[in-house]
Design a protein around this motif. Structure first.
Motif, PDB file in Angstrom:
ATOM      1  N   VAL A 131      41.592  -2.138  25.914  1.00  0.00           N
ATOM      2  CA  VAL A 131      41.809  -3.385  25.175  1.00  0.00           C
ATOM      3  C   VAL A 131      40.533  -3.798  24.460  1.00  0.00           C
ATOM      4  N   GLN A 132      39.408  -3.724  25.163  1.00  0.00           N
ATOM      5  CA  GLN A 132      38.138  -4.115  24.557  1.00  0.00           C
ATOM      6  C   GLN A 132      37.750  -3.178  23.415  1.00  0.00           C
ATOM      7  N   GLU A 133      38.046  -1.897  23.549  1.00  0.00           N
ATOM      8  CA  GLU A 133      37.746  -0.940  22.490  1.00  0.00           C
ATOM      9  C   GLU A 133      38.530  -1.267  21.223  1.00  0.00           C
ATOM     10  N   LEU A 134      39.822  -1.556  21.388  1.00  0.00           N
ATOM     11  CA  LEU A 134      40.644  -1.896  20.234  1.00  0.00           C
ATOM     12  C   LEU A 134      40.164  -3.190  19.575  1.00  0.00           C
ATOM     13  N   PRO A 298      46.571   6.366  11.594  1.00  0.00           N
ATOM     14  CA  PRO A 298      45.181   6.083  11.178  1.00  0.00           C
ATOM     15  C   PRO A 298      45.013   4.738  10.476  1.00  0.00           C
ATOM     16  N   GLY A 299      46.108   4.171   9.941  1.00  0.00           N
ATOM     17  CA  GLY A 299      46.013   2.903   9.235  1.00  0.00           C
ATOM     18  C   GLY A 299      46.250   1.687  10.097  1.00  0.00           C
ATOM     19  N   VAL A 300      46.472   1.881  11.405  1.00  0.00           N
ATOM     20  CA  VAL A 300      46.889   0.752  12.237  1.00  0.00           C
ATOM     21  C   VAL A 300      45.760  -0.264  12.442  1.00  0.00           C
ATOM     22  N   ILE A 301      44.527   0.183  12.573  1.00  0.00           N
ATOM     23  CA  ILE A 301      43.413  -0.748  12.749  1.00  0.00           C
ATOM     24  C   ILE A 301      43.179  -1.538  11.467  1.00  0.00           C
ATOM     25  N   ALA A 302      43.230  -0.854  10.330  1.00  0.00           N
ATOM     26  CA  ALA A 302      43.081  -1.563   9.055  1.00  0.00           C
ATOM     27  C   ALA A 302      44.169  -2.618   8.899  1.00  0.00           C
ATOM     28  N   CYS A 673      40.174   4.421   6.761  1.00  0.00           N
ATOM     29  CA  CYS A 673      41.198   3.571   6.154  1.00  0.00           C
ATOM     30  C   CYS A 673      40.666   2.161   5.905  1.00  0.00           C
ATOM     31  N   VAL A 674      39.850   1.656   6.822  1.00  0.00           N
ATOM     32  CA  VAL A 674      39.235   0.342   6.617  1.00  0.00           C
ATOM     33  C   VAL A 674      38.359   0.357   5.371  1.00  0.00           C
ATOM     34  N   ASP A 675      37.580   1.438   5.201  1.00  0.00           N
ATOM     35  CA  ASP A 675      36.695   1.527   4.043  1.00  0.00           C
ATOM     36  C   ASP A 675      37.486   1.620   2.740  1.00  0.00           C
ATOM     37  N   ILE A 676      38.588   2.360   2.737  1.00  0.00           N
ATOM     38  CA  ILE A 676      39.409   2.505   1.530  1.00  0.00           C
ATOM     39  C   ILE A 676      40.000   1.162   1.122  1.00  0.00           C
ATOM     40  N   THR A 677      40.577   0.442   2.065  1.00  0.00           N
ATOM     41  CA  THR A 677      41.201  -0.840   1.735  1.00  0.00           C
ATOM     42  C   THR A 677      40.152  -1.881   1.341  1.00  0.00           C
ATOM     43  N   THR A 678      38.978  -1.825   1.954  1.00  0.00           N
ATOM     44  CA  THR A 678      37.908  -2.759   1.582  1.00  0.00           C
ATOM     45  C   THR A 678      37.478  -2.545   0.139  1.00  0.00           C
TER      46      THR A 678
END
Length: 799
Positions: A131-134, A298-302, A673-678
């Motif tokens: 949980v903490q990692e996520l 891979p896009g779930v965190i973004a 994916c975070v970098d792409i969307t940013t």
């Protein structure tokens, strides 16, 4: 004090009324000359009539007298009773004279309460290592996006500050106000993002043992955002007023700074969150057939990052701007209302201006009290539906208590400060109501509060599990096309009630209080923002918690509790979007009123004549304003299409090229994916920002268009933007909840053909409800501020 000193002191105080000082001074120039003649020519042995003359002049009805040399005929003076020096009167004078200080103290109270909530949240168990990692991954992505976005914002702010500083007469105060507003609004958005990413994992962990505790943690996280917004917003205005009490453009600059931050966070955050959401859903749910919030995607965190930067920081900055706009417009227009002239024994000046601060204080106090009424039973042995109903009931209870308490306190404040005996029409120049001015002021505030409730309830009806959403879910059985058609019709129909509510509130407010009444109605709607934004920001936190419980495999019971919390959060988020749009419309109306008032003060427009719809320039302005609504919506939707496509390609690449990602044996590269969307969001948000700022200046400065065409532009943007935003927001919300309704087990449940059709509808609705629609809130408010701030430039160009 000598009579002469009394007169000089009186007119000096009238000069210090603020940004409207020019207008008032013009009105009193001849009166000052008459006083000078009278004092110079009167026999010192005669009884002093200076105070009586002052009273007559300040009420604006002293009869003119023929002047021969330095002699003037004695006017007939009305009698004046002795000023009340009772304890109650002294307290009133102290409160009104120090209203900015009182507002500053209340703001610090709100910020202290937010700090208390932060400490409460951080003391809770953060959950197991997974949980903490996520949570850390989500927080890192959110910080990355907002840090890069603030760099762009800083460059933008410096350029705008240079332009504002070059403005004739108003440069320095406007620039200082702008910079303070930018910093304060950005800080509020950052606090909201930070605490939301600290609350999500703790909410998921608490749901393992206590439904009520999980709700309390999520709501406390949302409340931190809510009270940070109202605390920083009101505190900033109080500081700016203390620095520049005579320059209303400093207050306008502060509101303008908050608008620029809202433009970046709302538009940029919206593009980010929906690019990630659409990209993750297309490959994950549609192509790969894996569940939503599956850690293999891979896009779930973004996607989860987007909830925090778009729906928390973005929504918070949007409502921060609305709140500051309403308070600043009330101050500006309230300075035009001379209560002291109508009530000679009032004992204090500038009540119309200062009462804006005092109403803000009442809203903060009421919202803090409302927070403590939000609690729910454990719900361990009840169904999912009952748990969701319990959460919705608890959230609604807090808002209801705050609204009722604010209404009662506002009524008490008005009756305490304003004497009886004068009608609204006698006190406020452009009001028409013959009722007691105290009741008129209260009803304008109440009309705003009621309008907010009506829009919220209408939004809930069209976007929650009532007949419209169920009809969309039923249409999904015949395919995606009928799902989309039904959702479009629902969104269009949902504009009727909000449009009628705002129309009635506008007519009533103007009848009761003129232009000042419109500003008061907008302020009334936003007085309980502390608790309203708390329920709105609660939604993204529970959405993240539900995703974390899925990705961390916390068990079916925990997921169901988080889904029940998330269901209530979806409702509050939809209501929050409707509230944000409605408040934006009223705030924009207040700025349109401010524009007319300031333009008339600079002899650019006539309040009596208004603008002529037969003037081609006005019609062109209306058309251009309506066009800008669709242009900005188009930019946002196309940006999401391009950003979503980039995420789709990246997710497909990782599934194809990285062994073990699809099976779950290898951790995906979430950061890519975070970098792409940013990057996509930051690139796409610049052009609409420039257009929104430049368009009013170009229309106002171009020969053949000018200030009347600019009035048409503001009206066109307001009307088209308000209705289009309601349509987009409610259509998207209805598609979203129709999908969730099917996932609850009806029409075949998850995996059915109806469910697949509803996923398509939800995907189409995402850019509408979370990017294009909300961006219009900023458009309709920001243009009014730009128009007012640049009026001195237009006056200079016109000579």
């Amino acid at each position: 004090m000598t009579p002469t000193n009394q007169i000089v002191g009186r007119f000096w105080r009238m000069w210090k009324i603020g940004g409207c000082g020019k207008k008032r001074w013009q009105k009193t120039e001849e009166s000052v000359l008459a006083v000078a003649f009278f004092v110079a020519s009167k026999d010192p042995k005669e009884p002093s009539h200076s105070a009586a003359l002052l009273t007559s002049l300040s009420r604006g009805h002293c009869a003119s007298a023929p002047v021969t040399g330095l002699l003037i005929q004695k006017p007939v003076f009305p009698s004046r009773s002795r000023t009340d020096h009772s304890l109650s009167s002294v307290v009133k004078q102290f409160v009104v004279a120090n209203a900015p200080l009182v507002a500053g103290i209340a703001s610090l109270l709100a910020l202290a309460f937010a700090f208390y909530l932060v400490r409460y949240i951080l003391r809770q168990d953060a959950g197991n290592e997974r949980v903490q990692e996520l949570s850390r991954d989500i927080q890192a992505g959110a910080k990355t996006f907002m840090t890069r976005e603030f760099r762009y914002l800083a460059i933008f702010a410096v350029v705008v500050a240079v332009v504002l500083y070059s403005m004739p007469e108003t440069g320095l105060p406007t620039t200082v106000g702008f910079l303070v507003g930018t910093v304060a609004s950005g800080l509020a958005g950052w606090i909201g993002m930070w605490i939301a990413t600290k609350s999500n994992g703790r909410t998921a962990h608490a749901a393992q043992t206590s439904f009520a505790k999980a709700l309390n943690i999520a709501y406390s996280g949302g409340s931190t955002m809510g009270f940070s917004v109202v605390g920083l917003g009101l505190l900033g205005l109080a500081v700016i007023y203390a620095l520049f009490p005579e320059h209303s453009h400093a207050w306008l600059g502060y509101a303008f700074g908050s608008s620029c931050v809202a433009l970046f966070l709302r538009v940029g955050g919206g593009i980010y969150t929906k690019s990630a959401d659409v990209g993750a859903d297309v490959v994950g749910k549609v192509e790969a057939g894996i569940p939503e919030d599956d850690p293999r995607n891979p896009g779930v965190i973004a996607d989860n990052v987007g909830d925090n930067v778009g729906d928390v920081a973005g929504m918070g900055s949007d409502l921060y701007e609305s709140y500051v706009s309403a308070v600043a417009a009330t101050m500006f227009l309230g300075a035009e209302v001379d209560f002291a002239a109508a009530f000679p024994n009032l004992g204090f000046e500038d009540l119309g201006l200062m009462i804006a601060f005092l109403f803000g204080v009442l809203g903060i106090v009421s919202s803090i009290i409302g927070y403590f009424f939000v609690n729910a039973g454990e719900g361990t042995d009840v169904s999912y539906e009952q748990q969701a109903a319990n959460a919705r009931s608890a959230l609604n209870r807090g808002t209801t208590v705050a609204n009722v308490l604010t209404s009662l306190l506002a009524l008490g404040l008005i009756f305490w400060l304003v004497p009886a005996g004068e009608s609204a029409a006698a006190v406020i120049d452009d009001a028409a109501a013959s009722m007691d001015v105290r009741w008129a002021l209260f009803l304008t505030i109440l009309s705003g509060l009621i309008t907010g409730v009506v829009i919220g309830k209408a939004t809930e009806y069209y976007t929650s599990e009532y007949a419209p959403v169920k009809q969309i879910a039923e249409s999904a059985e015949t395919g995606a096309a009928t799902t989309i058609i039904e959702g479009l019709g629902t969104g269009m129909l949902s504009t009727v009630v909000p449009a009628l509510a705002v129309s009635v509130a506008t007519l009533l407010a103007y009848y009761l209080g003129g232009l000042f009444g419109i500003a008061l109605a907008a302020l009334g709607m936003l007085l309980t923002l502390g608790v309203v934004l708390s329920t709105d920001a609660y939604g993204p936190i529970t959405d993240n918690a539900q995703g974390i419980s899925e990705m961390a495999n916390l068990g079916q019971d925990v997921r169901e509790r988080c889904e029940a919390l998330d269901s209530a959060g979806n409702t509050t988020a939809a209501i929050g979007k409707g509230f944000a749009i409605g408040s934006a419309a009223l705030a924009a109306l207040a700025w349109l009123a401010t524009y007319f008032s300031e333009a008339a003060a600079q002899n650019l427009l006539s309040l009596e004549a208004g603008v002529n719809l037969m003037n081609p320039a006005v019609l062109v302005g209306l058309l251009l304003g309506a066009m800008l609504t669709f242009y900005l919506s188009s930019v946002g939707i196309h940006a999401i299409s391009r950003g979503g496509a980039a995420v789709v390609n990246e997710v497909r690449r990782q599934f194809d090229e990285i062994d073990g990602v699809r099976s779950g044996d290898t951790k995906p590269d979430y950061a890519r994916c975070v970098d792409i969307t940013t990057g996509a969001a930051l690139r796409e948000m610049m052009l609409p920002g420039v257009v929104v700022l430049v368009a009013p200046v170009v229309v106002g400065a171009l020969p053949g268009l000018g200030v009347e065409a600019l009035a048409g532009l503001l009206a066109g943007v307001l009307m088209s933007g308000f209705l289009t935003a309601i349509f987009m927001s409610n259509a998207g919300g209805a598609w979203d909840n129709a999908k969730k309704y099917i996932e609850s087990g009806v029409h075949g449940g998850k995996g059915s053909e109806a469910h697949k059709a509803s996923v398509v509808g939800d995907t189409v609705g995402d850019p509408l409800k979370d990017t294009a629609g909300p961006s219009l809130n900023v458009l309709i408010k920001l243009m009014g501020k730009v128009a007012v701030i640049f009026l001195p430039l237009f006056a200079y160009l016109l000579g």
